[in-house]
Design a protein around this motif. Structure first.
Motif, PDB file in Angstrom:
ATOM      1  N   VAL A 142      -2.212  -1.209   0.932  1.00 43.17           N
ATOM      2  CA  VAL A 142      -2.938  -1.127  -0.338  1.00 43.17           C
ATOM      3  C   VAL A 142      -2.159  -1.818  -1.455  1.00 43.17           C
ATOM      4  N   THR A 143      -2.851  -2.196  -2.500  1.00 45.79           N
ATOM      5  CA  THR A 143      -2.198  -2.744  -3.675  1.00 45.79           C
ATOM      6  C   THR A 143      -1.262  -1.693  -4.263  1.00 45.79           C
ATOM      7  N   GLY A 144      -0.040  -2.092  -4.534  1.00 45.00           N
ATOM      8  CA  GLY A 144       0.973  -1.165  -5.011  1.00 45.00           C
ATOM      9  C   GLY A 144       1.701  -0.446  -3.889  1.00 45.00           C
ATOM     10  N   GLY A 145       1.243  -0.661  -2.644  1.00 45.53           N
ATOM     11  CA  GLY A 145       1.869  -0.037  -1.491  1.00 45.53           C
ATOM     12  C   GLY A 145       3.210  -0.669  -1.166  1.00 45.53           C
ATOM     13  N   LYS A 146       3.991   0.044  -0.372  1.00 45.38           N
ATOM     14  CA  LYS A 146       5.329  -0.413   0.001  1.00 45.38           C
ATOM     15  C   LYS A 146       5.337  -0.905   1.446  1.00 45.38           C
ATOM     16  N   LEU A 147       5.972  -2.054   1.666  1.00 47.95           N
ATOM     17  CA  LEU A 147       6.222  -2.591   2.992  1.00 47.95           C
ATOM     18  C   LEU A 147       7.724  -2.602   3.184  1.00 47.95           C
ATOM     19  N   ILE A 148       8.185  -1.930   4.215  1.00 47.37           N
ATOM     20  CA  ILE A 148       9.617  -1.818   4.493  1.00 47.37           C
ATOM     21  C   ILE A 148       9.884  -2.495   5.828  1.00 47.37           C
ATOM     22  N   ILE A 149      10.853  -3.410   5.819  1.00 49.82           N
ATOM     23  CA  ILE A 149      11.200  -4.128   7.041  1.00 49.82           C
ATOM     24  C   ILE A 149      12.679  -3.933   7.327  1.00 49.82           C
ATOM     25  N   GLU A 150      12.960  -3.451   8.524  1.00 49.41           N
ATOM     26  CA  GLU A 150      14.334  -3.350   9.005  1.00 49.41           C
ATOM     27  C   GLU A 150      14.546  -4.496   9.987  1.00 49.41           C
ATOM     28  N   ASP A 151      15.516  -5.356   9.696  1.00 45.56           N
ATOM     29  CA  ASP A 151      15.747  -6.539  10.511  1.00 45.56           C
ATOM     30  C   ASP A 151      17.244  -6.835  10.543  1.00 45.56           C
ATOM     31  N   ALA A 152      17.621  -7.853  11.283  1.00 45.11           N
ATOM     32  CA  ALA A 152      19.028  -8.254  11.348  1.00 45.11           C
ATOM     33  C   ALA A 152      19.471  -8.808   9.999  1.00 45.11           C
ATOM     34  N   THR A 153      20.721  -8.593   9.683  1.00 45.33           N
ATOM     35  CA  THR A 153      21.275  -9.078   8.418  1.00 45.33           C
ATOM     36  C   THR A 153      21.068 -10.579   8.262  1.00 45.33           C
ATOM     37  N   ASN A 154      21.199 -11.334   9.343  1.00 47.28           N
ATOM     38  CA  ASN A 154      21.100 -12.802   9.258  1.00 47.28           C
ATOM     39  C   ASN A 154      19.707 -13.338   9.598  1.00 47.28           C
ATOM     40  N   ALA A 155      18.713 -12.486   9.692  1.00 41.78           N
ATOM     41  CA  ALA A 155      17.339 -12.937   9.964  1.00 41.78           C
ATOM     42  C   ALA A 155      16.759 -13.594   8.720  1.00 41.78           C
ATOM     43  N   PRO A 156      15.842 -14.543   8.906  1.00 43.41           N
ATOM     44  CA  PRO A 156      15.219 -15.164   7.736  1.00 43.41           C
ATOM     45  C   PRO A 156      14.448 -14.127   6.916  1.00 43.41           C
ATOM     46  N   THR A 157      14.517 -14.261   5.614  1.00 42.25           N
ATOM     47  CA  THR A 157      13.790 -13.369   4.720  1.00 42.25           C
ATOM     48  C   THR A 157      12.329 -13.783   4.676  1.00 42.25           C
ATOM     49  N   ILE A 158      11.430 -12.811   4.696  1.00 37.48           N
ATOM     50  CA  ILE A 158      10.016 -13.163   4.556  1.00 37.48           C
ATOM     51  C   ILE A 158       9.729 -13.421   3.078  1.00 37.48           C
ATOM     52  N   PHE A 159       8.731 -14.241   2.842  1.00 41.42           N
ATOM     53  CA  PHE A 159       8.386 -14.598   1.474  1.00 41.42           C
ATOM     54  C   PHE A 159       6.879 -14.806   1.398  1.00 41.42           C
ATOM     55  N   PHE A 160       6.214 -14.003   0.585  1.00 42.92           N
ATOM     56  CA  PHE A 160       4.772 -14.124   0.373  1.00 42.92           C
ATOM     57  C   PHE A 160       4.524 -14.147  -1.125  1.00 42.92           C
ATOM     58  N   GLU A 161       4.612 -15.335  -1.693  1.00 49.34           N
ATOM     59  CA  GLU A 161       4.464 -15.509  -3.137  1.00 49.34           C
ATOM     60  C   GLU A 161       3.114 -14.970  -3.609  1.00 49.34           C
ATOM     61  N   ASN A 162       3.142 -14.260  -4.710  1.00 42.57           N
ATOM     62  CA  ASN A 162       1.954 -13.670  -5.335  1.00 42.57           C
ATOM     63  C   ASN A 162       1.281 -12.594  -4.486  1.00 42.57           C
ATOM     64  N   LYS A 163       1.952 -12.134  -3.433  1.00 50.83           N
ATOM     65  CA  LYS A 163       1.407 -11.056  -2.607  1.00 50.83           C
ATOM     66  C   LYS A 163       2.371  -9.897  -2.479  1.00 50.83           C
ATOM     67  N   LEU A 164       3.668 -10.212  -2.374  1.00 43.57           N
ATOM     68  CA  LEU A 164       4.700  -9.191  -2.220  1.00 43.57           C
ATOM     69  C   LEU A 164       5.832  -9.440  -3.202  1.00 43.57           C
ATOM     70  N   ASN A 165       6.352  -8.348  -3.726  1.00 44.89           N
ATOM     71  CA  ASN A 165       7.500  -8.412  -4.625  1.00 44.89           C
ATOM     72  C   ASN A 165       8.636  -7.623  -3.978  1.00 44.89           C
ATOM     73  N   LEU A 166       9.774  -8.279  -3.747  1.00 47.11           N
ATOM     74  CA  LEU A 166      10.936  -7.593  -3.185  1.00 47.11           C
ATOM     75  C   LEU A 166      11.506  -6.684  -4.272  1.00 47.11           C
ATOM     76  N   ILE A 167      11.459  -5.365  -4.039  1.00 44.69           N
ATOM     77  CA  ILE A 167      11.938  -4.441  -5.070  1.00 44.69           C
ATOM     78  C   ILE A 167      13.335  -3.889  -4.780  1.00 44.69           C
ATOM     79  N   LYS A 168      13.713  -3.808  -3.506  1.00 40.66           N
ATOM     80  CA  LYS A 168      15.054  -3.332  -3.146  1.00 40.66           C
ATOM     81  C   LYS A 168      15.447  -3.981  -1.834  1.00 40.66           C
ATOM     82  N   GLU A 169      16.726  -4.240  -1.716  1.00 44.25           N
ATOM     83  CA  GLU A 169      17.253  -4.727  -0.454  1.00 44.25           C
ATOM     84  C   GLU A 169      18.645  -4.149  -0.272  1.00 44.25           C
ATOM     85  N   ARG A 170      18.898  -3.642   0.908  1.00 45.30           N
ATOM     86  CA  ARG A 170      20.208  -3.099   1.244  1.00 45.30           C
ATOM     87  C   ARG A 170      20.691  -3.823   2.495  1.00 45.30           C
TER      88      ARG A 170
END
Length: 183
Positions: A142-170
């Motif tokens: 949903v709009t405003g919903g959170k998508l959380i991805i657990e992946d390898a530290t060296n994996a390529p970052t996903i990027f969806f301009e105007n669709k997703l905003n990266l709010i936190k990364e650890r």
């Protein structure tokens, strides 16, 4: 592996033997749930590549309304079912023991959508962008919903301009936890 907080706090969960699944560590799980804690209450939660179900079960323990699990691996799925039986909340869950693409097509047909989607695919999963695109294109997140991805530290970052905003990364020694918000 145990439930960290909520109404099932301290409950020990079953885990599959071997190296076919990679359970999320308690440290990463604690960080994740501290970040999304206020979004969990009464949320619809989708746990993709769910393994033993520990993340979705933690979400239920902390107040999620409903959790849907997708796990294709037979052994992991059997452990998931044992864990759901142990906490006796099958009425708040739905499980799919099929390929991720088939599960998502079925979820789309059912017109289900989710406030929070957690994905823990095998590290460097080649179809990650394709899956995220499907989730967004079909309004499964949903709009405003959170998508959380657990992946390898060296994996390529996903990027969806105007669709997703990266709010936190650890970033941890072998794992990167990325939390996006749907725009």
């Amino acid at each position: 592996m145990r439930i960290i907080s909520g109404k099932f706090r301290g409950t020990t969960l079953f885990t599959p033997d071997g190296l076919n699944t990679r359970p999320t560590t308690d440290r990463i799980k604690e960080t994740l749930f501290n970040i999304i804690n206020f979004d969990l209450i009464d949320s619809n939660f989708l746990d993709l590549f769910s393994g033993s179900g520990q993340i979705g079960i933690e979400a239920l323990s902390r107040g999620a309304n409903k959790v849907t699990f997708v796990e294709k691996n037979k052994v992991a799925y059997e452990i998931l079912e044992k864990n759901l039986s142990k906490i006796r909340l099958q009425n708040l869950t739905k499980t799919y023991k099929i390929d991720i693409h088939e599960a998502l097509k079925f979820i789309k047909q059912q017109q289900e959508n989710f406030d929070i989607i957690f994905m823990d695919p095998p590290y460097h999963y080649p179809e990650l962008n394709q899956i995220v695109d499907f989730l967004l294109t079909n309004d499964i997140l949903v709009t405003g919903g959170k998508l959380i991805i657990e992946d390898a530290t060296n994996a390529p970052t996903i990027f969806f301009e105007n669709k997703l905003n990266l709010i936190k990364e650890r970033i941890y020694p072998t794992t990167r936890l990325s939390i996006f918000e749907r725009i």
